[in-house]
Write an enzyme that holds these catalytic residues in place. Structure first.
Site, mmCIF file in Angstrom:
data_model
loop_
_atom_site.group_PDB
_atom_site.id
_atom_site.type_symbol
_atom_site.label_atom_id
_atom_site.label_comp_id
_atom_site.label_asym_id
_atom_site.label_seq_id
_atom_site.Cartn_x
_atom_site.Cartn_y
_atom_site.Cartn_z
ATOM 1 N N HIS A 120 -13.728 -34.187 -10.612
ATOM 2 C CA HIS A 120 -12.241 -34.004 -10.108
ATOM 3 C C HIS A 120 -11.302 -35.239 -10.687
ATOM 4 C CE1 HIS A 120 -9.351 -31.401 -8.002
ATOM 5 N NE2 HIS A 120 -8.868 -32.694 -7.580
ATOM 6 N N ASP A 176 -6.095 -28.116 2.755
ATOM 7 C CA ASP A 176 -5.730 -28.853 1.612
ATOM 8 C C ASP A 176 -4.637 -28.309 0.945
ATOM 9 O OD1 ASP A 176 -5.692 -31.002 -0.133
ATOM 10 O OD2 ASP A 176 -6.469 -29.512 -1.478
ATOM 11 N N ARG A 195 2.845 -32.512 1.025
ATOM 12 C CA ARG A 195 2.862 -33.767 0.554
ATOM 13 C C ARG A 195 3.660 -34.032 -0.660
ATOM 14 N NH1 ARG A 195 -2.850 -35.066 -0.720
ATOM 15 N NH2 ARG A 195 -1.802 -36.807 -1.960
ATOM 16 N N SER A 223 -7.903 -34.870 0.372
ATOM 17 C CA SER A 223 -7.609 -34.037 -0.342
ATOM 18 C C SER A 223 -8.557 -33.580 -1.266
ATOM 19 C CB SER A 223 -6.180 -34.152 -1.253
ATOM 20 O OG SER A 223 -6.025 -33.248 -1.941
ATOM 21 N N LYS A 267 -12.007 -30.501 -0.790
ATOM 22 C CA LYS A 267 -12.255 -29.546 -2.111
ATOM 23 C C LYS A 267 -13.552 -29.490 -2.476
ATOM 24 C CE LYS A 267 -8.333 -30.371 -4.556
ATOM 25 N NZ LYS A 267 -7.293 -30.821 -3.995
HETATM 26 N N1 URA Z 1 -5.831 -34.551 -6.563
HETATM 27 C C1 URA Z 1 -5.958 -34.041 -5.323
HETATM 28 O O1 URA Z 1 -6.586 -32.795 -5.532
HETATM 29 N N2 URA Z 1 -5.418 -34.425 -4.384
HETATM 30 C C2 URA Z 1 -4.642 -35.337 -4.410
HETATM 31 O O2 URA Z 1 -3.981 -35.726 -3.325
HETATM 32 C C3 URA Z 1 -4.248 -36.020 -5.521
HETATM 33 C C4 URA Z 1 -4.810 -35.644 -6.765
#
Ligand code: URA
Length: 427
Positions: free
Chosen positions: A82, A161, A168, A183, A187
């Site tokens: 990620h 999330d 946000r 966040s 995930k």
């Molecule tokens: N990527 C994400 O999944 N969440 C964030 O808050 C920032 C980048």
């Protein structure tokens, strides 16, 4: 328990308990509290921060807010990747089919555009027919069948999330270490990752503007990973200028396809190889990072990574004829070159500014607008030479962007040194 007491406590910079954090996540996910109450709490977290313990409670509550994907039937180590977000960031689109082509199963849940950054899910959807919301069963089936699936968060995985991420984004509450860490890690935990490689971007076009904050964010995510028994490696990468040349959904798909064909922008190549070498290591494919990089390059050269990308697109109902003949990809009505007003060397291309400009160019549901640079920082430029192409369907926006881009791409008279792409590895 009451949401008002929880907001008040965080507003007054006090530490929230596990029960309070779980109450907030549960009631917000179930639509039992209002957006404005959740927004007030998020802003209080943004301003006052969270302890490691609070951030871990928040992450786990968000991860458990929906289904927890169990991929143990695959009998393989699941390694996920990620990014903390960037401009021109098409790393997942090239890296994940590449790693999958070396036998590592990829179960990827990608986000949408956040703030001035792009989202992998939007980019994939610019391929005609490509479905990012295919349901958990199909997601698992695809991974079993071809070793890769890339979806978005429409499934019931970490739904908290999904809601908090969107909120946000609408209240300028993105650049917060506990909110980004929870966040991302929620995930990853919910989607069954056992090992995690994180691209922590640093600089003008990243949410972390300096290395010190990026290290703090990395250490927070590594800590959460330890507590949740998920080995996590963070790679700090430079996001002062955009990654590669293209910024915009379908434009980045075109650049990704060209990458598979061996046309690899140097910074993108470095990030892909660095992250890929760690993904292979964590998956048990080889401890030697340099050897791993060679394996990755080999699968680009022999076309296996490209074949895997085609399989991925086809399996998610994308029309591969657009990939096989990339000139068919949908394009904006207007494409205008921007010429340099002076000669010299490119000194700066502020990726936040250019990311915002690329977003401004888009009309609603427009996946074709964007910017393609022809130069990178430190490149030589002649007066009158094309420094970028602006793609837009809206002519007014096109004209504005062509003007604005002249201020964003700064030209110096003296030679400019190139910055490092890979800044640090934190384990
Ligand atoms: N990527 C994400 O999944 N969440 C964030 O808050 C920032 C980048």
């Amino acid at each position: 328990m009451s949401i008002l007491d929880i907001i008040e406590k965080k507003r007054d910079n006090k530490e929230l308990s596990k029960e309070e954090i779980e109450y907030f996540v549960k009631t917000y996910t179930n639509n039992e509290i209002m957006d404005y109450q959740a927004a007030a709490l998020l802003m209080a977290i943004f301003i006052n921060g969270m302890t490691h313990q609070e951030t871990t409670y928040l992450t786990l509550a968000m991860a458990h807010s929906g289904e927890m994907l169990d991929l143990s039937t695959l009998n393989k180590i699941i390694v996920d990747k990620h990014s903390t977000g960037g401009v021109g960031d098409k790393v997942s689109i090239v890296l994940l089919p590449l790693v999958s082509s070396l036998g590592v199963p990829i179960a990827k849940m990608s986000g949408r555009s956040l703030g001035f950054t792009g989202g992998t899910a939007d980019k994939l959807e610019s391929i005609p027919g490509y479905k990012t919301d295919i349901g958990i069963e199909q997601f698992k089936k695809n991974i079993e069948q071809i070793g890769i699936s890339m979806i978005t968060q429409t499934l019931n995985l970490a739904p908290a999330d999904k809601k908090i991420y969107a909120l946000r984004n609408s209240i300028s509450c993105v650049e917060s270490i506990p909110l980004i860490a929870s966040s991302i890690m929620s995930k990853k935990i919910a989607s069954g990752a056992q090992k995690i490689v994180l691209d922590v971007t640093v600089g003008k076009g990243a949410f972390m503007k300096n290395k010190e904050d990026a290290k703090k964010l990395s250490n927070t995510m590594i800590q959460i990973g330890k507590l949740a028994n998920r080995e996590t490696v963070c790679i700090l990468t430079n996001m002062n200028e955009p990654l590669g040349y293209a910024i915009g959904n379908s434009l980045e798909i075109i650049e990704a396809v060209n990458f598979f064909k061996g046309n690899m922008p140097e910074d993108l190549k470095q990030v892909v190889l660095e992250l890929g070498s760690y993904m292979l290591k964590l998956a048990g494919k080889g401890d030697k990072l340099e050897e791993n990089k060679k394996m990755l390059l080999e699968n680009i050269e022999n076309g296996k990574a490209y074949q895997k990308f085609l399989e991925l697109v086809k399996n998610q109902e994308g029309d591969i004829s657009y990939i096989e003949d990339i000139s068919k990809m949908p394009k904006a009505n207007n494409i205008k070159p921007v010429k340099s007003r002076q000669k010299g060397y490119v000194q700066e291309i502020d990726s936040k500014e250019i990311g915002k400009l690329a977003n401004m160019l888009k009309d609603e549901n427009d996946l074709t607008a964007g910017i393609v640079l022809t130069k990178k920082v430190s490149d030589r430029v002649e007066q009158g030479e094309t420094i970028a192409y602006v793609h837009a369907n809206n002519e007014n926006k096109l004209i504005k962007a062509c003007e604005k881009i002249q201020d964003i791409i700064k030209i110096a008279q003296k030679e400019v040194e190139k910055e490092k792409t890979i800044l640090e590895i934190i384990k």
